[in-house]
Scaffold this motif. Structure first.
Motif, PDB file in Angstrom:
ATOM      1  N   HIS A 171       1.399   4.762  -2.241  1.00  0.00           N
ATOM      2  CA  HIS A 171       1.411   3.673  -1.285  1.00  0.00           C
ATOM      3  C   HIS A 171       1.008   4.185   0.081  1.00  0.00           C
ATOM      4  O   HIS A 171       1.033   5.376   0.344  1.00  0.00           O
ATOM      5  CB  HIS A 171       2.760   2.964  -1.249  1.00  0.00           C
ATOM      6  CG  HIS A 171       3.877   3.773  -0.665  1.00  0.00           C
ATOM      7  ND1 HIS A 171       4.544   4.734  -1.368  1.00  0.00           N
ATOM      8  CD2 HIS A 171       4.439   3.749   0.560  1.00  0.00           C
ATOM      9  CE1 HIS A 171       5.477   5.267  -0.602  1.00  0.00           C
ATOM     10  NE2 HIS A 171       5.437   4.688   0.580  1.00  0.00           N
TER      11      HIS A 171
ATOM     12  N   ALA B  27       1.479  -5.339  -1.183  1.00  0.00           N
ATOM     13  CA  ALA B  27       2.857  -5.078  -0.792  1.00  0.00           C
ATOM     14  C   ALA B  27       2.917  -4.201   0.457  1.00  0.00           C
ATOM     15  O   ALA B  27       3.712  -4.453   1.364  1.00  0.00           O
ATOM     16  CB  ALA B  27       3.626  -4.427  -1.938  1.00  0.00           C
ATOM     17  N   CYS B  28       2.071  -3.182   0.512  1.00  0.00           N
ATOM     18  CA  CYS B  28       2.038  -2.297   1.690  1.00  0.00           C
ATOM     19  C   CYS B  28       1.696  -3.077   2.948  1.00  0.00           C
ATOM     20  O   CYS B  28       2.368  -2.946   3.978  1.00  0.00           O
ATOM     21  CB  CYS B  28       0.999  -1.191   1.495  1.00  0.00           C
ATOM     22  SG  CYS B  28       1.469   0.042   0.294  1.00  0.00           S
TER      23      CYS B  28
ATOM     24  N   TRP C 173      10.170  -0.314   0.566  1.00  0.00           N
ATOM     25  CA  TRP C 173       9.215   0.051  -0.489  1.00  0.00           C
ATOM     26  C   TRP C 173       9.950   0.628  -1.691  1.00  0.00           C
ATOM     27  O   TRP C 173       9.701   0.239  -2.830  1.00  0.00           O
ATOM     28  CB  TRP C 173       8.187   1.054   0.027  1.00  0.00           C
ATOM     29  CG  TRP C 173       7.268   1.475  -1.068  1.00  0.00           C
ATOM     30  CD1 TRP C 173       7.413   2.520  -1.924  1.00  0.00           C
ATOM     31  CD2 TRP C 173       6.082   0.793  -1.483  1.00  0.00           C
ATOM     32  NE1 TRP C 173       6.392   2.549  -2.825  1.00  0.00           N
ATOM     33  CE2 TRP C 173       5.564   1.504  -2.579  1.00  0.00           C
ATOM     34  CE3 TRP C 173       5.414  -0.337  -1.013  1.00  0.00           C
ATOM     35  CZ2 TRP C 173       4.390   1.106  -3.221  1.00  0.00           C
ATOM     36  CZ3 TRP C 173       4.245  -0.722  -1.666  1.00  0.00           C
ATOM     37  CH2 TRP C 173       3.748  -0.004  -2.746  1.00  0.00           C
TER      38      TRP C 173
ATOM     39  N   LEU D  99      11.879  -2.124  -3.616  1.00  0.00           N
ATOM     40  CA  LEU D  99      10.988  -3.030  -4.342  1.00  0.00           C
ATOM     41  C   LEU D  99      10.303  -2.330  -5.515  1.00  0.00           C
ATOM     42  O   LEU D  99      10.145  -2.921  -6.589  1.00  0.00           O
ATOM     43  CB  LEU D  99       9.953  -3.633  -3.388  1.00  0.00           C
ATOM     44  CG  LEU D  99      10.524  -4.584  -2.332  1.00  0.00           C
ATOM     45  CD1 LEU D  99       9.480  -4.898  -1.274  1.00  0.00           C
ATOM     46  CD2 LEU D  99      11.048  -5.858  -2.981  1.00  0.00           C
ATOM     47  N   ALA D 100       9.925  -1.079  -5.330  1.00  0.00           N
ATOM     48  CA  ALA D 100       9.285  -0.328  -6.415  1.00  0.00           C
ATOM     49  C   ALA D 100      10.265  -0.084  -7.556  1.00  0.00           C
ATOM     50  O   ALA D 100       9.927  -0.276  -8.729  1.00  0.00           O
ATOM     51  CB  ALA D 100       8.740   0.996  -5.878  1.00  0.00           C
TER      52      ALA D 100
ATOM     53  N   GLU E  26       0.089  -3.048  -5.183  1.00  0.00           N
ATOM     54  CA  GLU E  26       0.583  -2.081  -4.210  1.00  0.00           C
ATOM     55  C   GLU E  26      -0.016  -2.281  -2.822  1.00  0.00           C
ATOM     56  O   GLU E  26       0.690  -2.219  -1.821  1.00  0.00           O
ATOM     57  CB  GLU E  26       0.325  -0.659  -4.687  1.00  0.00           C
ATOM     58  CG  GLU E  26       1.174  -0.277  -5.865  1.00  0.00           C
ATOM     59  CD  GLU E  26       0.949   1.150  -6.310  1.00  0.00           C
ATOM     60  OE1 GLU E  26       0.178   1.888  -5.660  1.00  0.00           O
ATOM     61  OE2 GLU E  26       1.560   1.533  -7.312  1.00  0.00           O
TER      62      GLU E  26
ATOM     63  N   TYR F 189       9.616 -10.468   1.217  1.00  0.00           N
ATOM     64  CA  TYR F 189       8.654 -10.156   0.158  1.00  0.00           C
ATOM     65  C   TYR F 189       9.051 -10.849  -1.145  1.00  0.00           C
ATOM     66  O   TYR F 189       8.193 -11.410  -1.837  1.00  0.00           O
ATOM     67  CB  TYR F 189       8.546  -8.642  -0.057  1.00  0.00           C
ATOM     68  CG  TYR F 189       7.498  -8.288  -1.084  1.00  0.00           C
ATOM     69  CD1 TYR F 189       6.148  -8.318  -0.755  1.00  0.00           C
ATOM     70  CD2 TYR F 189       7.855  -7.972  -2.389  1.00  0.00           C
ATOM     71  CE1 TYR F 189       5.183  -8.026  -1.702  1.00  0.00           C
ATOM     72  CE2 TYR F 189       6.892  -7.675  -3.340  1.00  0.00           C
ATOM     73  CZ  TYR F 189       5.558  -7.701  -2.989  1.00  0.00           C
ATOM     74  OH  TYR F 189       4.595  -7.421  -3.930  1.00  0.00           O
TER      75      TYR F 189
ATOM     76  N   THR G 110       9.459  -5.181  -8.501  1.00  0.00           N
ATOM     77  CA  THR G 110       9.000  -6.394  -7.831  1.00  0.00           C
ATOM     78  C   THR G 110       7.549  -6.291  -7.373  1.00  0.00           C
ATOM     79  O   THR G 110       6.861  -7.301  -7.277  1.00  0.00           O
ATOM     80  CB  THR G 110       9.905  -6.706  -6.619  1.00  0.00           C
ATOM     81  OG1 THR G 110      11.257  -6.731  -7.069  1.00  0.00           O
ATOM     82  CG2 THR G 110       9.565  -8.028  -5.984  1.00  0.00           C
ATOM     83  N   ILE G 111       7.069  -5.083  -7.110  1.00  0.00           N
ATOM     84  CA  ILE G 111       5.713  -4.901  -6.582  1.00  0.00           C
ATOM     85  C   ILE G 111       4.698  -5.128  -7.690  1.00  0.00           C
ATOM     86  O   ILE G 111       4.731  -4.469  -8.721  1.00  0.00           O
ATOM     87  CB  ILE G 111       5.542  -3.492  -5.974  1.00  0.00           C
ATOM     88  CG1 ILE G 111       6.465  -3.345  -4.773  1.00  0.00           C
ATOM     89  CG2 ILE G 111       4.096  -3.236  -5.597  1.00  0.00           C
ATOM     90  CD1 ILE G 111       6.505  -1.953  -4.180  1.00  0.00           C
ATOM     91  N   ARG G 112       3.793  -6.056  -7.446  1.00  0.00           N
ATOM     92  CA  ARG G 112       2.732  -6.342  -8.412  1.00  0.00           C
ATOM     93  C   ARG G 112       1.424  -5.702  -7.994  1.00  0.00           C
ATOM     94  O   ARG G 112       0.715  -5.145  -8.800  1.00  0.00           O
ATOM     95  CB  ARG G 112       2.539  -7.849  -8.529  1.00  0.00           C
ATOM     96  CG  ARG G 112       3.759  -8.509  -9.094  1.00  0.00           C
ATOM     97  CD  ARG G 112       3.494  -9.935  -9.375  1.00  0.00           C
ATOM     98  NE  ARG G 112       4.768 -10.553  -9.734  1.00  0.00           N
ATOM     99  CZ  ARG G 112       5.021 -11.807  -9.573  1.00  0.00           C
ATOM    100  NH1 ARG G 112       4.116 -12.608  -9.071  1.00  0.00           N
ATOM    101  NH2 ARG G 112       6.192 -12.294  -9.913  1.00  0.00           N
TER     102      ARG G 112
END
Length: 87
Positions: free
Chosen positions: A3, A37-38, A22, A25-26, A34, A67, A30-32
């Motif tokens: 990330h 999300a960043c 981060w 969520l990782a 990257e 988020y 939950t992160i689809r």
């Protein structure tokens, strides 16, 4: 998983808040996307710094919540066939 590293020279707590958000969520899956999300987290935390927030835990929790809400809204749009739910 890689990330983007985030840093805000105005407040070192912002970088810590980003990393906390981060990591949570990782780990929660939950992160689809990257990159998305960043960018999302960096933008939200930057806005919080501009609002004067300095508490890294509060910033991280707020970024996580926003988020998660963003992802839920995206899911709602997909389920409704591209139309936003009214109400």
């Amino acid at each position: 998983m890689t990330h983007i590293i985030f840093s805000d020279y105005r407040d070192p707590a912002a970088e810590q808040a980003y990393e906390i958000a981060w990591d949570f969520l990782a780990r929660s899956g939950t992160i689809r996307d990257e990159f998305e999300a960043c960018v999302f987290l960096a933008q939200r935390i930057t806005m919080m710094v501009e609002e004067g927030l300095t508490n890294r835990i509060r910033m991280a929790n707020r970024a996580i919540s926003e988020y998660q809400h963003y992802i839920e809204e995206s899911d709602d749009v997909v389920r409704s066939g591209g139309r936003r739910a009214e109400g």
